[in-house]
Design a protein around this motif. Structure first.
Motif: not given
Length: 321
Positions: A18-21, A113-117, A148-149, A301-302
């Motif tokens: 999800a992060f990559d997408a 994932a958006a927050a993580a990016v 995780e970031q 994307a996901v």
């Protein structure tokens, strides 16, 4: 037409995927090879529900489609998640429906994932304390993805109903992080990164509560009128978002723009930072704010990634349509 039911998503989609997408979508949007179409989101006048559509087209990935769904606040009492959605993918060459994909878990994963990016791109490297504002269904996803970031040591959290923070405490303990329920003043004074994930229509975090060097990921505001942070907070911060047009109409930055406190040109697309066209954080003292409004291209994307995995593993159901 392929069908990937909601029940299959958890075994197919990972946080890393999800992060990559999502990171790829940010980059494509900024490069103008992908675009979102105008969002439709309305109160339907029944069950206090908000319902709408997010859609778009990624020319590079050939992801064309929409997510249909919304927010039903009474669903928890029925044993259902409040957010309900389904993603439809179409063949970009023919317009035929290519796949129907369960969108509930995917929405949670792509939002986190958006927050993580944003944390990966904008937070200081020496972050110790992660603050979470809100304890609804999405909060645990945010905690897992963002943790995780950076090498966080502990989590501080606030919710209007403090008893609901136990679910976040359990997640933090699973991750080996200390946890404490705190006041908003304490949360702002201690946190290096703050994620807000509520459905509030009134500012929760106020100007002056956030210390220098903090990164805020505001993930709950996706409707006209919603608000999680005071508009004044934007004045002395560097501002980032997924899509500027959406941010200033239904996102967190709708409020400081409407009040004349900031101008649209001050807001930077996170994709421009990823692509190297814009600078991210410029100093360890700077406050950075990411307004994650949620865009349809992230959903596509996901969902497309899940369809590919489902086909490869023989899980996708193929039906005539």
């Amino acid at each position: 037409m392929l069908i990937v039911p909601e029940k299959e998503i958890a075994a197919l989609m990972t946080r890393d995927a999800a992060f990559d997408a999502v990171k790829g979508v940010f980059a494509s949007m900024s490069a103008r090879t992908a675009s979102n179409f105008p969002v439709i989101r309305e109160a339907i006048g029944h069950a206090d529900a908000l319902y709408g559509f997010k859609s778009g087209f990624d020319k590079a990935a050939l992801n064309l489609g929409l997510k249909s769904g919304g927010y039903w606040p009474g669903n928890a009492e029925k044993g259902l998640t409040n957010h309900q959605s389904t993603i439809f993918l179409f063949d970009a060459d023919t317009g035929q429906c290519r796949a129907v994909v369960g969108g509930n878990l995917l929405t949670a994963l792509r939002t986190a994932a958006a927050a993580a990016v944003s944390v990966d791109c904008l937070a200081r490297q020496d972050c110790d304390v992660l603050g979470i504002v809100g304890a609804g269904h999405q909060a645990a996803f945010q905690l897992r993805a963002v943790a995780e970031q950076r090498e966080f040591k502990r989590v501080v959290a606030w919710n209007r109903s403090p008893e609901k923070l136990d679910s976040l405490r359990k997640v933090a303990e699973e991750l080996g992080l200390g946890f404490k329920a705190v006041s908003l003043e304490e949360l702002g004074a201690q946190s290096d990164v703050i994620v807000t994930i509520t459905s509030s229509f009134d500012a929760i975090l106020q100007d002056g509560q956030i210390r220098a060097g903090t990164h805020l990921a505001c993930m709950g505001t996706d409707t006209k009128g919603k608000q999680e942070i005071a508009a004044e907070l934007a004045v002395n911060a560097r501002l980032f978002t997924d899509e500027i047009a959406q941010s200033i109409t239904i996102g967190e930055f709708q409020h400081p723009v409407a009040a004349g406190l900031i101008q649209q040109k001050q807001i930077i697309e996170l994709g421009a930072v990823i692509n190297g066209a814009e600078e991210g954080r410029s100093s360890d003292k700077e406050i950075t704010i990411f307004d994650g409004t949620g865009v349809g291209l992230q959903d596509l994307a996901v969902a497309s990634a899940v369809v590919d995995l489902a086909v490869a593993q023989g899980i996708a159901q193929d039906v005539d349509f």
